[in-house]
Design a protein around this motif. Structure first.
Motif, PDB file in Angstrom:
ATOM      1  N   GLY A 117       0.825  -1.200   0.000  1.00 30.61           N
ATOM      2  CA  GLY A 117       0.000   0.000   0.000  1.00 30.61           C
ATOM      3  C   GLY A 117       0.860   1.251   0.000  1.00 30.61           C
ATOM      4  N   LEU A 172      -8.187   5.966   0.212  1.00 27.33           N
ATOM      5  CA  LEU A 172      -8.304   4.522   0.039  1.00 27.33           C
ATOM      6  C   LEU A 172      -8.468   4.160  -1.434  1.00 27.33           C
ATOM      7  N   GLY A 217      -5.157   3.626  -3.181  1.00 25.11           N
ATOM      8  CA  GLY A 217      -4.235   2.618  -2.667  1.00 25.11           C
ATOM      9  C   GLY A 217      -3.483   3.027  -1.426  1.00 25.11           C
ATOM     10  N   VAL A 240      -2.587   3.349   2.419  1.00 28.11           N
ATOM     11  CA  VAL A 240      -2.805   2.567   3.635  1.00 28.11           C
ATOM     12  C   VAL A 240      -2.260   3.260   4.875  1.00 28.11           C
ATOM     13  N   ARG A 284      -1.555  -5.583   4.095  1.00 28.93           N
ATOM     14  CA  ARG A 284      -1.785  -4.165   3.797  1.00 28.93           C
ATOM     15  C   ARG A 284      -1.190  -3.906   2.412  1.00 28.93           C
ATOM     16  N   ALA A 343      -2.222  -2.934  -2.139  1.00 29.96           N
ATOM     17  CA  ALA A 343      -3.133  -2.336  -3.115  1.00 29.96           C
ATOM     18  C   ALA A 343      -2.901  -2.968  -4.478  1.00 29.96           C
ATOM     19  N   CYS A 376      -5.982   2.651  -9.054  1.00 28.03           N
ATOM     20  CA  CYS A 376      -6.219   1.649  -8.015  1.00 28.03           C
ATOM     21  C   CYS A 376      -7.567   0.951  -8.214  1.00 28.03           C
ATOM     22  N   THR A 390      -7.923  -1.912  -2.401  1.00 28.73           N
ATOM     23  CA  THR A 390      -7.053  -1.580  -1.272  1.00 28.73           C
ATOM     24  C   THR A 390      -7.427  -2.478  -0.105  1.00 28.73           C
TER      25      THR A 390
END
Length: 215
Positions: free
Chosen positions: A59, A117, A120, A122, A181, A183, A201, A204
């Motif tokens: 992420g 989010l 992507g 985190v 965690r 993406a 993205c 996620t």
């Protein structure tokens, strides 16, 4: 419940070789294994499979999120768009006209975290002084890190903006035992990700939970 997330190319992070048709096996909030999809699917036949297009990476990290969420207002679509437009609003004078309250900041921050989010993201850096904003960030699942030194460009919703490589925006690495965690982006490789940006993205995942999905 184990979930197998796979993509056309898995990029575990700095120092690790890309894995074509790679996959990440998630158990709870952790990564249980990663490698070629066919191998993991064969060894874990009962895992729920999620197949994604493109590139699966760690992420992303956004710096200066306090400026993005406490000094930028995100109009409520569709209710405020006619009056305020769809673009984020910043600047002391413009925000003063909006007569912002803590509750309104909190609602704006929730919309802002959804935008992060969807790119992507985190983890974020920043010092949040508005309680409602900090609550919105915590509830979103984003990791909050201490303020970091200013980057080469102003804070942006796209953590890839101003980067020389996409890897500079990665937060952590993908490896067994690490937090789940990551993406997925609808691009072919890291170079394409940097060129096209984080709005590519499609998914996620934070703590093993799918918090954003676009297909």
């Amino acid at each position: 419940m184990r979930t197998l997330h796979s993509a056309e190319l898995l990029l575990p992070g700095p120092g690790s070789a890309p894995v074509p048709d790679g996959a990440v096996l998630v158990e709870g909030d952790r990564i249980a294994a990663l490698g070629p999809f066919t191998e993991l699917a064969e060894s874990h036949p009962h895992a729920r499979a999620r197949r994604w297009p493109g590139l699966l990476t760690p992420g992303l990290l956004v710096r200066g999120a306090d400026e993005l969420l406490e000094r930028t207002y995100y109009p409520d679509d569709p209710y405020e768009v006619t009056e305020l437009g769809a673009d984020p609003i910043s600047g002391e004078a413009a925000l003063e006209e909006l007569k912002m309250t803590e509750a309104r900041w909190g609602n704006s921050a929730r919309r802002g975290t959804q935008k992060l989010l969807a790119r992507g993201v985190v983890a974020v850096t920043g010092r949040f002084t508005v309680p409602a904003v900090r609550t919105a960030v915590v509830r979103s699942g984003l990791t909050i890190l201490p303020p970091a030194a200013s980057g080469p460009t102003p804070p942006s919703l796209d953590p890839l903006a101003g980067r020389e490589t996409a890897g500079q925006a990665f937060y952590g690495v993908l490896e067994p035992g690490a937090p789940a965690r990551f993406a997925v982006f609808a691009v072919a490789d890291e170079t394409a990700l940097l060129e096209r940006g984080a709005t590519t993205c499609v998914a996620t995942v934070i703590s093993g939970r799918l918090l954003h999905r676009r297909r």
